[in-house]
Write an enzyme that holds these catalytic residues in place. Structure first.
Site, PDB file in Angstrom:
ATOM      1  N   ASP A 141     -32.227 -37.795  37.474  1.00 48.72           N
ATOM      2  CA  ASP A 141     -33.484 -37.068  37.703  1.00 48.72           C
ATOM      3  C   ASP A 141     -34.440 -38.024  38.440  1.00 48.72           C
ATOM      4  O   ASP A 141     -34.333 -38.182  39.657  1.00 48.72           O
ATOM      5  CB  ASP A 141     -34.015 -36.593  36.350  1.00 48.72           C
ATOM      6  CG  ASP A 141     -35.283 -35.757  36.445  1.00 48.72           C
ATOM      7  OD1 ASP A 141     -35.633 -35.346  37.561  1.00 48.72           O
ATOM      8  OD2 ASP A 141     -35.923 -35.499  35.419  1.00 48.72           O
ATOM      9  N   PHE A 196     -35.562 -27.701  35.358  1.00 54.58           N
ATOM     10  CA  PHE A 196     -34.976 -28.159  34.106  1.00 54.58           C
ATOM     11  C   PHE A 196     -33.709 -27.351  33.812  1.00 54.58           C
ATOM     12  O   PHE A 196     -33.695 -26.129  33.923  1.00 54.58           O
ATOM     13  CB  PHE A 196     -35.971 -27.992  32.958  1.00 54.58           C
ATOM     14  CG  PHE A 196     -35.519 -28.657  31.703  1.00 54.58           C
ATOM     15  CD1 PHE A 196     -35.656 -30.026  31.541  1.00 54.58           C
ATOM     16  CD2 PHE A 196     -34.925 -27.922  30.685  1.00 54.58           C
ATOM     17  CE1 PHE A 196     -35.211 -30.656  30.385  1.00 54.58           C
ATOM     18  CE2 PHE A 196     -34.485 -28.539  29.524  1.00 54.58           C
ATOM     19  CZ  PHE A 196     -34.629 -29.906  29.381  1.00 54.58           C
ATOM     20  N   ARG A 251     -26.482 -28.294  24.250  1.00 57.33           N
ATOM     21  CA  ARG A 251     -25.458 -29.211  24.787  1.00 57.33           C
ATOM     22  C   ARG A 251     -24.072 -28.570  24.798  1.00 57.33           C
ATOM     23  O   ARG A 251     -23.203 -28.945  25.578  1.00 57.33           O
ATOM     24  CB  ARG A 251     -25.398 -30.484  23.948  1.00 57.33           C
ATOM     25  CG  ARG A 251     -26.641 -31.348  24.012  1.00 57.33           C
ATOM     26  CD  ARG A 251     -26.331 -32.715  23.414  1.00 57.33           C
ATOM     27  NE  ARG A 251     -27.525 -33.460  23.059  1.00 57.33           N
ATOM     28  CZ  ARG A 251     -28.238 -34.196  23.906  1.00 57.33           C
ATOM     29  NH1 ARG A 251     -27.863 -34.284  25.163  1.00 57.33           N
ATOM     30  NH2 ARG A 251     -29.310 -34.844  23.508  1.00 57.33           N
ATOM     31  N   LYS A 297     -30.795 -34.655  41.157  1.00 56.82           N
ATOM     32  CA  LYS A 297     -31.994 -33.964  41.652  1.00 56.82           C
ATOM     33  C   LYS A 297     -32.637 -34.837  42.727  1.00 56.82           C
ATOM     34  O   LYS A 297     -33.517 -35.658  42.427  1.00 56.82           O
ATOM     35  CB  LYS A 297     -32.990 -33.762  40.500  1.00 56.82           C
ATOM     36  CG  LYS A 297     -32.477 -32.884  39.366  1.00 56.82           C
ATOM     37  CD  LYS A 297     -33.551 -32.730  38.290  1.00 56.82           C
ATOM     38  CE  LYS A 297     -33.086 -31.896  37.119  1.00 56.82           C
ATOM     39  NZ  LYS A 297     -34.084 -31.829  36.025  1.00 56.82           N
ATOM     40  N   ASP A 333     -25.232 -37.780  32.962  1.00 57.97           N
ATOM     41  CA  ASP A 333     -25.284 -36.311  33.042  1.00 57.97           C
ATOM     42  C   ASP A 333     -26.099 -35.842  34.240  1.00 57.97           C
ATOM     43  O   ASP A 333     -25.662 -35.014  35.022  1.00 57.97           O
ATOM     44  CB  ASP A 333     -25.814 -35.686  31.731  1.00 57.97           C
ATOM     45  CG  ASP A 333     -27.155 -36.262  31.277  1.00 57.97           C
ATOM     46  OD1 ASP A 333     -27.675 -37.180  31.933  1.00 57.97           O
ATOM     47  OD2 ASP A 333     -27.689 -35.772  30.266  1.00 57.97           O
TER      48      ASP A 333
END
Ligand code: IMP
Ligand code: MG
Length: 179
Positions: free
Chosen positions: A106, A157, A170, A134, A103
């Site tokens: 990070d 976030f 979600r 990111k 997904d």
């Protein structure tokens, strides 16, 4: 701009649903081209990647299979701290080409751990498809390069399209960012 509240936090729509699905279509075209001559196993990372994986995989037209894996965290011994184990991958992947579906990349710890595990199991070439990336947070730029990136985003976030805040959000069909 559309704003929503989840638990104690407020979020603002950042990437509308139509933009997300159009981009996923583009990623599917790239993957179909890259794998036109070979078979691949898609590996969705639960829970966050379930919607992205579904939307992507229905546009994949090459010979392929899909499996889902989960990273289970548990407290190890005092010296090892929290241990994360890859569960759900029960088939032999020796020499198989893998497309990991994540997904969001990070810090990259998750991808690093999964790639390490796939190497241990002697997988063939491993590529990464991630809906969000990111770059300012990613710590493995020297060793891991996400191959199929939906959107590069700043270090904020986000929720929606499979991504959660404490388990909620979600189901949002667009990507929302914390305000
Ligand atoms: P990493 O290991 O730091 O790359 O983080 C990967 C995992 O952390 C993702 O699979 C998500 O489950 C979660 N995560 C990281 N950033 C976000 C975010 O902005 N929103 C929701 N979940 C996130
Ligand atoms: Mg998560």
């Amino acid at each position: 701009m559309k704003e929503i509240k989840i638990l104690d936090k407020n979020f603002r729509e950042m990437i509308p649903e139509s933009v997300v699905t159009k981009r996923i279509g583009e990623l599917a075209v790239m993957i179909n081209n890259d794998y036109s001559e070979k078979e691949a196993i898609f590996l969705g990372i639960l829970d966050g990647a379930f919607l992205f994986a579904a939307e992507l995989y229905k546009r994949i037209d090459i010979l392929s299979r899909i499996s889902f894996v989960k990273l289970a965290s548990y407290q190890g011994t005092r010296t090892t701290g929290t241990v994360r184990e890859l569960i759900g991958l029960n088939e032999d992947i020796t020499g198989k080409e893998i497309v990991v579906i994540e997904d969001v990349a990070d810090t990259g710890h998750t991808l690093n751990m999964i790639i390490g595990e796939l190497r241990k199991r002697k997988a063939g070439k491993v590529r990464i498809a991630t809906l969000l990336y990111k770059p300012d947070s990613f710590q493995y730029k020297d060793t891991i390069k996400p191959d199929y990136v939906g959107f590069e985003i700043d270090n904020n976030f986000v929720v929606g399209y499979g991504l959660d805040y404490n388990g909620y959000g979600r189901n949002l069909p667009a990507i929302y960012t914390l305000i």
